[in-house]
Design a protein around this motif. Structure first.
Motif, PDB file in Angstrom:
ATOM      1  N   SER A 215       0.822  -1.290   0.002  1.00 30.87           N
ATOM      2  CA  SER A 215       0.035   0.190   0.129  1.00 30.87           C
ATOM      3  C   SER A 215       0.882   1.262   0.009  1.00 30.87           C
ATOM      4  O   SER A 215       0.478   2.237  -0.623  1.00 30.87           O
TER       5      SER A 215
ATOM      6  N   ASN B 277      -8.907  -5.362  10.620  1.00 29.40           N
ATOM      7  CA  ASN B 277      -9.249  -4.444   9.853  1.00 29.40           C
ATOM      8  C   ASN B 277      -8.259  -3.265   9.619  1.00 29.40           C
ATOM      9  O   ASN B 277      -8.725  -2.192   9.003  1.00 29.40           O
TER      10      ASN B 277
ATOM     11  N   TYR C  33      -7.072  -2.641   6.138  1.00 23.86           N
ATOM     12  CA  TYR C  33      -7.889  -2.090   5.222  1.00 23.86           C
ATOM     13  C   TYR C  33      -7.768  -0.506   5.582  1.00 23.86           C
ATOM     14  O   TYR C  33      -7.880   0.343   4.768  1.00 23.86           O
TER      15      TYR C  33
ATOM     16  N   PHE D 215      -6.834   2.066   2.822  1.00 17.36           N
ATOM     17  CA  PHE D 215      -7.693   3.306   2.347  1.00 17.36           C
ATOM     18  C   PHE D 215      -7.138   4.643   2.735  1.00 17.36           C
ATOM     19  O   PHE D 215      -7.408   5.586   2.156  1.00 17.36           O
TER      20      PHE D 215
ATOM     21  N   SER E 255      -8.461   0.547  -5.290  1.00 15.10           N
ATOM     22  CA  SER E 255      -9.515   0.850  -4.486  1.00 15.10           C
ATOM     23  C   SER E 255     -10.598  -0.284  -4.720  1.00 15.10           C
ATOM     24  O   SER E 255     -11.307  -0.883  -3.582  1.00 15.10           O
TER      25      SER E 255
ATOM     26  N   TYR F 172      -9.230  -3.698  -3.241  1.00 18.82           N
ATOM     27  CA  TYR F 172      -9.417  -3.815  -1.769  1.00 18.82           C
ATOM     28  C   TYR F 172     -11.059  -3.992  -1.389  1.00 18.82           C
ATOM     29  O   TYR F 172     -11.232  -4.789  -0.542  1.00 18.82           O
TER      30      TYR F 172
ATOM     31  N   ARG G 127     -11.734  -7.548  -1.971  1.00 17.31           N
ATOM     32  CA  ARG G 127     -10.885  -8.648  -1.142  1.00 17.31           C
ATOM     33  C   ARG G 127     -11.921  -8.536   0.016  1.00 17.31           C
ATOM     34  O   ARG G 127     -11.932  -9.677   0.756  1.00 17.31           O
ATOM     35  N   ILE G 128     -12.334  -7.493   0.712  1.00 15.18           N
ATOM     36  CA  ILE G 128     -13.447  -7.285   1.867  1.00 15.18           C
ATOM     37  C   ILE G 128     -14.600  -8.198   1.455  1.00 15.18           C
ATOM     38  O   ILE G 128     -15.253  -9.186   2.514  1.00 15.18           O
TER      39      ILE G 128
END
Length: 637
Positions: free
Chosen positions: A82, A143, A146, A150, A183, A186, A189-190
């Motif tokens: 990232s 989390n 993530y 983000f 974006s 991700y 993936r969630i």
């Protein structure tokens, strides 16, 4: 448990990029190193993702400690990936600063905190937990990966939007695109954790980066294997002079003429041979070919003696090689002469634009001089800096309509009373000081601003006539200059006519001055003048005697006045002869009135009057004055 269908294509494409990276010449710049780092981090991330996933699916074969190590390594590189993409954006936007900002500190704190949490999984169940029976479950800090991802994406979008003017539109779109792809990756993936799909989206981002920023073709000359002009700008932009730089450049004398003599194919072959020789002879130096026979060698100076610079030694070696021909065919030898450009000791390379401008200015000078060696000094760079300062002033004056109109009187030689005036453009620097027209006019012509500047002057002259009773001043007309570039505009008549209509000014109140340079294309001159004369404009030939003087062509041009250049006026005054008086009488017989420019003394005034000049202009009567000051001085007449 997990779907691995996209992993093999990801690996193949990433390794292809890696091989391609090392198979082609690459500039040693930060952007390229960052791309290589992104490739390596992605390969490690995918590998650790597959290893950790397979290990969890076959947990019975591994200890809980091994499973913990595999997964911790994966999360470490997942977080690092990232950051890598974000840092690439900073490199493209050139946002790095020697002074660490609060934003930079926060950026690294987020990364460090996230990685500490990831490493803590060796001892605590933070991001994930592994039970004694090797069961994997998400931890309370899962989390965070993530949140970190983000965070960098949001920061990246803000940086791209805030600094969008730093890059061209295609690059701006590319930056937005690969961040948008990340974006989406991700989010997938969630939503679909059972698929190892994030690596595929990271690969798509890498493909966008390669196509837009990293394709080596963009930085290589098409005729040689040397780097091109874009590559030179890129390397100069981040050049760090920890040691003395070595920069040696040369241009082939009369390159374009020789290209016609030898043929383009043979000259291209010669250029390739020269490039091959330089790359083999000096493998540690970067070679750039900038078209039109221009070469640059760049690297670090390893001179062991202050008396003999390495660049001097290389120059001598290249000169020696050029003393022999270059075999461009079975029976064709090219005999070429290099003209060298070097930088003086102690030159500051921190300003890439200044260095690049100085180099290309030196190339141009080398092409026009007999000298075989041009040295770029601090004075050269100061001149470049001064030119840049004037360019900024020109840009500001044109964009803000702040080009000032000065007026210089034209006096009737019979009674020395005011008959007309010439409108002269003036601009100021950031300190409010006037910049001499001899400095800013050529720059305005080169950067294309002369059209807007000339139109502003024409409009200001019309506005002056509209707002003042020029007849009361004794003025019958105002002369406005047209540059040769401005005179080429096919819509010039239409635009000027619209301005006349706006201010309700008769066309005969404005006389348009053109120089002899405009007469080179005689057919265009005739067409443009006839078009504008139909709208009522009248023309004056300015600076006669400074260029392509041709009396026979003047006879066919509908000028109403010829202005003698101040140099021939001074030459006649210093050494009187019969040439200028005869020329003046010839013009008068052709029904031209004559104006003498540059009269500075009473003696010059009387001399020009005696040979028959109708109007006089110069410092003896007045220097150019700001328009309103001119109005106050002559408005009482």
């Amino acid at each position: 448990m997990w779907n691995y269908s996209l992993i093999l294509p990801d690996f193949i494409i990433l390794f292809t990029f890696l091989v391609y990276y090392f198979a082609h010449p690459r500039l040693p710049i930060k952007l390229n190193r960052r791309f290589l780092f992104i490739l390596i981090v992605n390969i490690i991330t995918i590998t650790s993702d597959v290893v950790s996933s397979l290990a969890l699916e076959n947990a019975s074969y591994f200890s809980s400690c091994a499973l913990r190590v595999f997964n911790t390594i994966f999360f470490f590189f997942f977080i690092l990936r990232s950051l890598c993409f974000f840092l690439f954006i900073e490199d493209v936007l050139d946002l790095h600063s020697k002074r660490k900002s609060l934003l930079s500190l926060i950026k690294h704190l987020v990364f460090i905190f996230s990685e500490l949490i990831a490493f803590s999984n060796f001892f605590f169940d933070t991001i994930f937990s592994i039970s004694a029976t090797c069961i994997y479950t998400r931890g309370s800090f899962y989390n965070l990966i993530y949140i970190c991802a983000f965070y960098y994406l949001a920061l990246a979008f803000l940086q791209i939007l805030f600094h969008r003017k730093k890059v061209a539109s295609p690059l701006f779109v590319a930056l937005l695109s690969f961040n948008l792809v990340l974006s989406v990756g991700y989010i997938f993936r969630i939503l679909f954790p059972q698929y190892l799909v994030m690596n595929f989206f990271a690969l798509l981002s890498i493909i966008i980066i390669f196509i837009t920023f990293e394709n080596p073709i963009y930085f290589l000359s098409s005729k040689t294997k040397a780097f091109n002009k874009s590559a030179l700008h890129a390397i100069l932009k981040e050049y760090e002079c920890k040691r003395s730089p070595l920069v040696l450049a040369f241009v082939i004398r009369n390159y374009n003429e020789l290209r016609e003599i030898y043929s383009p194919a043979q000259m291209d072959r010669g250029i390739s041979l020269i490039s091959l020789f330089l790359m083999k002879k000096y493998p540690r130096l970067l070679l750039f070919y900038l078209r039109d026979g221009r070469f640059v060698l760049m690297g670090q100076d390893n001179s062991k003696s202050d008396k003999i610079r390495e660049s001097d030694k290389i120059r001598e070696e290249i000169s020696m090689r050029f003393s022999h021909g270059w075999r461009a065919g079975s029976d064709v030898d090219l005999y070429l002469e290099p003209k060298f450009v070097q930088f003086a000791d102690g030159i500051d390379f921190s300003n890439s634009k200044k260095i690049s401008s100085a180099l290309f200015a030196a190339f141009k000078e080398a092409e026009n001089l007999e000298s075989v060696n041009i040295l770029i000094t601090d004075e050269t760079l100061k001149g470049i800096e001064e030119t840049t300062r004037i360019k900024r002033a020109v840009e500001y004056a044109v964009e803000n309509n702040s080009v000032e109109m000065f007026l210089q009187p034209l006096m009737d030689s019979k009674d020395y009373k005011l008959a007309g005036a010439e409108a002269l453009a003036r601009i100021r620097d950031e300190k409010g000081n006037l910049i001499p027209p001899g400095l800013f006019i050529p720059i305005a012509e080169k950067n294309g601003r002369i059209n807007s500047m000339g139109e502003q002057m024409f409009e200001k002259a019309c506005e002056f006539i509209h707002n003042h009773d020029i007849a009361k001043m004794g003025i019958s007309w105002i002369n406005v200059n047209l540059s040769p570039i401005q005179f080429l505009r096919p819509d010039l008549n239409k635009r000027f006519s619209q301005i006349l209509e706006k201010y309700k000014v008769p066309a005969e109140k404005i006389h348009l001055e053109i120089t002899e340079e405009s007469m080179i294309d005689y057919a265009l001159l005739q067409k443009q003048i006839q078009s504008m004369r139909s709208s009522g404009f009248q023309f004056v030939l300015d600076d006669y005697g400074s260029g392509y003087s041709n009396v026979s062509r003047l006879k066919r041009c509908p000028f109403i006045n010829v202005k003698l250049d101040m140099e021939i006026v001074r030459d006649y005054f210093n050494a009187p002869d019969k040439i200028l008086p005869t020329m003046v009488q010839t013009f008068k017989q052709m029904n031209f009135t004559v104006t003498a420019e540059g009269v500075e003394t009473l003696e010059m005034v009387e001399s020009m009057k005696n040979i028959g000049c109708d109007f006089l202009q110069g410092y003896y009567f007045s220097k150019p004055l700001p328009a309103e000051e001119f109005a106050k001085k002559y408005g009482i007449q």
